[in-house]
Design a protein around this motif. Structure first.
Motif, PDB file in Angstrom:
ATOM      1  N   SER A  48       1.264  -1.680   0.071  1.00 43.63           N
ATOM      2  CA  SER A  48      -0.016  -0.127   0.112  1.00 43.63           C
ATOM      3  C   SER A  48       1.062   1.437  -0.180  1.00 43.63           C
ATOM      4  O   SER A  48       1.786   1.589   0.526  1.00 43.63           O
ATOM      5  N   LEU A  49       0.902   1.879  -1.113  1.00 43.30           N
ATOM      6  CA  LEU A  49       1.397   3.051  -1.728  1.00 43.30           C
ATOM      7  C   LEU A  49       0.514   4.023  -1.405  1.00 43.30           C
ATOM      8  O   LEU A  49      -0.423   4.403  -2.382  1.00 43.30           O
ATOM      9  N   ARG A  50       1.572   5.400  -0.459  1.00 41.60           N
ATOM     10  CA  ARG A  50       1.130   6.368  -1.076  1.00 41.60           C
ATOM     11  C   ARG A  50       1.328   8.088  -1.664  1.00 41.60           C
ATOM     12  O   ARG A  50       2.451   7.843  -0.314  1.00 41.60           O
ATOM     13  N   LEU A  51       0.902   8.820  -2.713  1.00 40.66           N
ATOM     14  CA  LEU A  51       1.726   9.403  -3.061  1.00 40.66           C
ATOM     15  C   LEU A  51       0.663  11.396  -3.168  1.00 40.66           C
ATOM     16  O   LEU A  51      -0.183  11.104  -4.117  1.00 40.66           O
ATOM     17  N   LEU A  52       1.510  12.049  -1.795  1.00 37.57           N
ATOM     18  CA  LEU A  52       1.007  13.718  -2.427  1.00 37.57           C
ATOM     19  C   LEU A  52       1.573  14.193  -3.551  1.00 37.57           C
ATOM     20  O   LEU A  52       2.918  14.627  -3.615  1.00 37.57           O
ATOM     21  N   THR A  53       1.052  14.969  -3.891  1.00 36.39           N
ATOM     22  CA  THR A  53       1.914  16.380  -5.389  1.00 36.39           C
ATOM     23  C   THR A  53       1.064  17.694  -4.751  1.00 36.39           C
ATOM     24  O   THR A  53      -0.462  17.414  -4.411  1.00 36.39           O
ATOM     25  N   GLY A  54       2.378  18.656  -4.768  1.00 38.80           N
ATOM     26  CA  GLY A  54       1.423  19.933  -4.504  1.00 38.80           C
ATOM     27  C   GLY A  54       1.780  20.770  -5.729  1.00 38.80           C
ATOM     28  O   GLY A  54       2.843  20.424  -6.326  1.00 38.80           O
ATOM     29  N   ASP A  55       0.503  21.378  -6.235  1.00 39.99           N
ATOM     30  CA  ASP A  55       1.328  22.499  -7.130  1.00 39.99           C
ATOM     31  C   ASP A  55       0.994  24.105  -6.727  1.00 39.99           C
ATOM     32  O   ASP A  55       0.840  24.548  -5.853  1.00 39.99           O
ATOM     33  N   ILE A  56       1.798  24.737  -8.634  1.00 35.36           N
ATOM     34  CA  ILE A  56       1.704  26.185  -7.815  1.00 35.36           C
ATOM     35  C   ILE A  56       0.303  26.979  -7.677  1.00 35.36           C
ATOM     36  O   ILE A  56       0.189  27.960  -7.494  1.00 35.36           O
ATOM     37  N   GLN A  57      -0.798  26.303  -7.549  1.00 37.30           N
ATOM     38  CA  GLN A  57      -2.315  26.769  -7.821  1.00 37.30           C
ATOM     39  C   GLN A  57      -2.614  26.233  -6.378  1.00 37.30           C
ATOM     40  O   GLN A  57      -4.075  26.327  -6.444  1.00 37.30           O
ATOM     41  N   SER A  58      -1.872  26.276  -5.272  1.00 37.29           N
ATOM     42  CA  SER A  58      -2.180  25.687  -3.774  1.00 37.29           C
ATOM     43  C   SER A  58      -3.038  24.073  -3.655  1.00 37.29           C
ATOM     44  O   SER A  58      -3.875  24.391  -2.816  1.00 37.29           O
ATOM     45  N   LYS A  59      -3.425  23.787  -4.985  1.00 35.08           N
ATOM     46  CA  LYS A  59      -3.937  22.421  -5.239  1.00 35.08           C
ATOM     47  C   LYS A  59      -2.898  20.905  -4.836  1.00 35.08           C
ATOM     48  O   LYS A  59      -2.312  20.362  -4.888  1.00 35.08           O
ATOM     49  N   ILE A  60      -3.668  20.054  -3.970  1.00 38.76           N
ATOM     50  CA  ILE A  60      -2.754  19.196  -2.987  1.00 38.76           C
ATOM     51  C   ILE A  60      -3.711  18.205  -3.646  1.00 38.76           C
ATOM     52  O   ILE A  60      -4.473  17.788  -3.443  1.00 38.76           O
ATOM     53  N   TYR A  61      -3.317  17.134  -4.486  1.00 38.34           N
ATOM     54  CA  TYR A  61      -3.348  15.535  -4.774  1.00 38.34           C
ATOM     55  C   TYR A  61      -2.990  14.870  -4.829  1.00 38.34           C
ATOM     56  O   TYR A  61      -1.732  14.329  -4.128  1.00 38.34           O
ATOM     57  N   LEU A  62      -3.625  13.295  -3.540  1.00 45.63           N
ATOM     58  CA  LEU A  62      -3.516  12.230  -3.754  1.00 45.63           C
ATOM     59  C   LEU A  62      -4.068  11.057  -4.282  1.00 45.63           C
ATOM     60  O   LEU A  62      -4.857  11.007  -4.713  1.00 45.63           O
ATOM     61  N   THR A  63      -3.060  10.570  -4.248  1.00 48.04           N
ATOM     62  CA  THR A  63      -3.279   9.384  -5.298  1.00 48.04           C
ATOM     63  C   THR A  63      -2.499   7.831  -4.372  1.00 48.04           C
ATOM     64  O   THR A  63      -0.917   7.798  -3.667  1.00 48.04           O
ATOM     65  N   THR A  64      -3.248   6.182  -5.279  1.00 51.50           N
ATOM     66  CA  THR A  64      -3.129   5.959  -3.355  1.00 51.50           C
ATOM     67  C   THR A  64      -2.438   4.370  -4.874  1.00 51.50           C
ATOM     68  O   THR A  64      -3.085   4.645  -5.999  1.00 51.50           O
ATOM     69  N   SER A  65      -1.771   3.661  -3.697  1.00 53.82           N
ATOM     70  CA  SER A  65      -1.556   2.328  -4.995  1.00 53.82           C
ATOM     71  C   SER A  65      -2.711   1.335  -5.004  1.00 53.82           C
ATOM     72  O   SER A  65      -3.938   1.494  -3.966  1.00 53.82           O
ATOM     73  N   THR A  66      -2.613   0.601  -6.280  1.00 50.83           N
ATOM     74  CA  THR A  66      -4.155  -0.541  -5.931  1.00 50.83           C
ATOM     75  C   THR A  66      -3.613  -1.983  -6.192  1.00 50.83           C
ATOM     76  O   THR A  66      -2.266  -1.831  -6.606  1.00 50.83           O
ATOM     77  N   PRO A  67      -4.049  -2.434  -5.897  1.00 44.75           N
ATOM     78  CA  PRO A  67      -3.557  -4.046  -6.935  1.00 44.75           C
ATOM     79  C   PRO A  67      -2.914  -4.349  -8.184  1.00 44.75           C
ATOM     80  O   PRO A  67      -2.283  -5.572  -8.775  1.00 44.75           O
ATOM     81  N   SER A  68      -3.765  -3.372  -9.233  1.00 48.06           N
ATOM     82  CA  SER A  68      -3.543  -3.780 -10.658  1.00 48.06           C
ATOM     83  C   SER A  68      -2.734  -1.950 -10.784  1.00 48.06           C
ATOM     84  O   SER A  68      -2.696  -2.111 -12.112  1.00 48.06           O
ATOM     85  N   GLY A  69      -2.283  -1.320  -9.220  1.00 52.70           N
ATOM     86  CA  GLY A  69      -1.375  -0.223 -10.503  1.00 52.70           C
ATOM     87  C   GLY A  69      -1.512   0.422  -9.303  1.00 52.70           C
ATOM     88  O   GLY A  69      -1.468   0.752  -8.283  1.00 52.70           O
ATOM     89  N   PHE A  70      -2.559   2.373  -9.802  1.00 50.35           N
ATOM     90  CA  PHE A  70      -2.581   3.023  -9.527  1.00 50.35           C
ATOM     91  C   PHE A  70      -3.475   4.172  -9.218  1.00 50.35           C
ATOM     92  O   PHE A  70      -4.149   3.560 -10.235  1.00 50.35           O
ATOM     93  N   ASN A  71      -3.719   5.021  -7.980  1.00 54.25           N
ATOM     94  CA  ASN A  71      -4.990   5.989  -8.208  1.00 54.25           C
ATOM     95  C   ASN A  71      -5.413   7.293  -8.085  1.00 54.25           C
ATOM     96  O   ASN A  71      -4.651   7.112  -7.135  1.00 54.25           O
ATOM     97  N   ALA A  72      -5.730   7.770  -9.063  1.00 52.90           N
ATOM     98  CA  ALA A  72      -5.563   9.503  -8.749  1.00 52.90           C
ATOM     99  C   ALA A  72      -6.833   9.882  -8.487  1.00 52.90           C
ATOM    100  O   ALA A  72      -7.763   9.851  -9.183  1.00 52.90           O
ATOM    101  N   LEU A  73      -7.003  10.666  -6.695  1.00 50.28           N
ATOM    102  CA  LEU A  73      -7.634  10.828  -6.603  1.00 50.28           C
ATOM    103  C   LEU A  73      -8.270  12.353  -7.034  1.00 50.28           C
ATOM    104  O   LEU A  73      -7.093  12.927  -7.159  1.00 50.28           O
ATOM    105  N   SER A  74      -9.455  12.374  -7.601  1.00 56.67           N
ATOM    106  CA  SER A  74     -10.210  13.716  -8.224  1.00 56.67           C
ATOM    107  C   SER A  74     -10.227  15.128  -7.135  1.00 56.67           C
ATOM    108  O   SER A  74      -9.853  16.257  -7.846  1.00 56.67           O
ATOM    109  N   GLN A  75     -10.310  14.535  -6.196  1.00 58.60           N
ATOM    110  CA  GLN A  75     -11.132  15.900  -5.650  1.00 58.60           C
ATOM    111  C   GLN A  75      -9.497  16.207  -4.811  1.00 58.60           C
ATOM    112  O   GLN A  75      -8.779  15.634  -3.847  1.00 58.60           O
ATOM    113  N   PRO A  76      -9.294  17.321  -4.632  1.00 59.51           N
ATOM    114  CA  PRO A  76      -7.643  17.757  -3.941  1.00 59.51           C
ATOM    115  C   PRO A  76      -8.206  18.682  -2.610  1.00 59.51           C
ATOM    116  O   PRO A  76      -9.666  18.552  -2.042  1.00 59.51           O
TER     117      PRO A  76
END
Length: 516
Positions: free
Chosen positions: A289-317
């Motif tokens: 189980s991996l979790r990746l946070l990314t933040g941009d210059i427009q003040s938004k932070i997104y969470l991406t998580t790993s799944t058995p089949s790959g990765f899933n990027a959550l759409s709500q910042p």
């Protein structure tokens, strides 16, 4: 946080670095004469020179015939004057002249090497290896992953470097290779390091790169298992690559892998649109189980998580900052909690379970200007470091941070240092010493600190005698490493105690000092 372009880099230096002025010009005199025609020789400086055949009786003032003679003084030997001791270069109190360079004092380094690279690398991360923990033997070997800032978008790469033959630094007057030492140990050789690499094409410059976290004392996964790294591209996309086969090809001669497959991202996060960013951090809950946070210059932070089949990027910042996200850090003790810092001068604490994707606590005025970097203490989880655009470094006790909606002022930092005179570009706690940290700044310094050091009253006078009138030395300041220009990022090597790696305009430095 702005990106800088590459120019010429200077030589490395340390807290005890020496300032040397390059001077030119020489003089010589050639005097060709026949000794039979010379008679009595007198040099240009009017020193009386005696031949080897003359013997002067210093106790006799007259000859036997009673005639007075002048007393002849012994020859004056022209001794070379000893060179003046090198000046200690104190950052902030002296500006190097046009013909001056910094020369490192290798007596304060156990190991120090530099490796040049063709393009600037803003960011890198240390990769896990199977060579063991708590390594003390030399020559050392280190693996890192980095990304370039090339002149053309399609010329960039993600690079896996293997730095080997990292020998101990030979010191002047080192007698360690005497007969009494172990001849089987070649620790004291001072040879150039060997730099090998494997590359992955990357469209757009790499703003930041991070490797998947692996627990301490956990070996590198076998080549059949992925070892992920993520890159924040200036195009606004975040790519995830598997670099495990690249490491294997560096270690095993003749090993081949499907380059066409591994030179493509395993997954690409496109949640940020075309907004680029710098903030990124991985977290791990076990091996799957991996979790990746990314933040941009427009003040938004997104969470991406790993799944058995790959990765899933959550759409709500996650939204609470009002300006560019500069850095992100997962809590080392609470898997749902993370922290962020921003150009809005604040540090925010978040819980991914909270409704509305809003922060739950904050330090609203953590610095007077942009908060560029933060780092969470992995050993004492209530301590956090922050570095600001004004050059200040602060340590915070997160137990004092106020929850959102509560009254009262911001907490005070438990420690604050204004040694750096330019924006802080990187900061990191020591992986096994909870009071020690390192910081880098746009003033071309890497500094090492120990919060556990307290200045005794007896030491105050000695410190006053050492300090320049315009600069005081905090007792917590252990070491200053210099020589690189436009330093962007640093990391401790978790498997080689006390070793620091830093990246700048066109080179990497890897070093271990006598102070840590």
């Amino acid at each position: 946080m702005l990106k800088r372009s590459a120019t010429e880099v200077s030589d490395i230096s340390s807290k005890s670095a020496r300032t040397i002025q390059n001077e030119t010009g020489s003089s010589s005199r050639n005097e060709d004469a026949n000794m039979d025609d010379m008679g009595e020789f007198e040099d240009a400086w009017e020193d009386e020179i005696e031949s080897d055949d003359e013997v002067v009786d210093a106790e006799a003032g007259v000859k036997e015939d009673g005639m007075d003679v002048d007393e002849v003084m012994p020859a004056i030997e022209e001794l070379e004057e000893p060179a003046p001791p090198p000046d200690v270069f104190i950052p902030g109190t002296y500006v190097l002249g046009k013909d001056e360079v910094l020369e490192a004092d290798d007596s304060v380094y156990i190991m120090r090497h530099s490796t040049n690279v063709p393009w600037p690398c803003l960011s890198f991360d240390v990769l896990r290896d199977n060579l063991g923990d708590e390594r003390q033997r030399y020559p050392a070997t280190a693996y890192i992953v980095t990304g370039t800032q090339a002149d053309l978008a399609n010329s960039n790469e993600v690079l896996v470097y293997k730095m080997s033959s990292l020998h101990k630094t030979q010191k002047d007057g080192d007698e360690s290779d005497s007969d009494g030492d172990n001849d089987d140990d070649d620790d004291h050789l001072d040879e150039d390091p060997v730099l090998e690499y494997r590359s992955i094409p990357h469209f757009g410059g790499v703003n930041r790169i991070r490797a998947q976290p692996l627990p301490l004392s956990t070996p590198l996964p076998p080549v059949s298992h992925p070892y992920y790294v993520s890159s924040w591209a200036e195009t606004g996309k975040v790519h995830i690559f598997d670099v495990r086969p690249l490491i294997e090809s560096l270690d095993v001669p003749g090993y081949t892998y499907d380059k066409a497959h591994y030179k493509k991202p395993i997954f690409t996060i496109e949640s940020h649109g075309h907004a680029e960013g710098f903030a990124m951090d991985w977290a791990s809950s076990g091996t799957s189980s991996l979790r990746l946070l990314t933040g941009d210059i427009q003040s938004k932070i997104y969470l991406t998580t790993s799944t058995p089949s790959g990765f899933n990027a959550l759409s709500q910042p996650f939204l609470s900052h009002t300006s560019s996200i500069e850095d992100l850090q997962w809590s080392p003790s609470e898997p749902t909690v993370f922290a962020s810092c921003s150009a809005d001068c604040s540090i925010q604490i978040w819980d991914v379970r909270s409704k509305g994707r809003k922060s739950v606590a904050s330090i609203e005025s953590a610095h007077k200007s942009d908060v560029n970097v933060i780092n969470w203490n992995r050993l004492t989880s209530y301590l956090m470091l922050s570095g600001g655009d004004e050059g200040n470094v602060k340590a915070w006790d997160l137990r004092n941070v106020k929850k959102k909606g509560s009254d009262g002022p911001d907490p005070k930092p438990v420690a604050a240092f204004d040694w750096h005179k330019a924006p802080i570009t990187s900061i990191e706690w020591h992986p096994s010493e909870d009071s020690i940290f390192a910081a880098s700044g746009a003033d071309d310094q890497v500094t090492m600190w120990d919060l556990a050091v307290e200045q005794d009253d007896d030491e105050t006078g000695a410190m006053d005698n050492m300090q320049d009138e315009s600069r005081t030395f905090p007792p917590q300041l252990l070491f200053v490493h210099q020589g690189q220009q436009d330093i962007k990022e640093l990391h401790w090597h978790p498997q080689i105690p006390g070793t620091v790696i830093s990246t700048s305009r066109n080179r990497f430095d890897i070093f271990k000092t006598i102070s840590v």
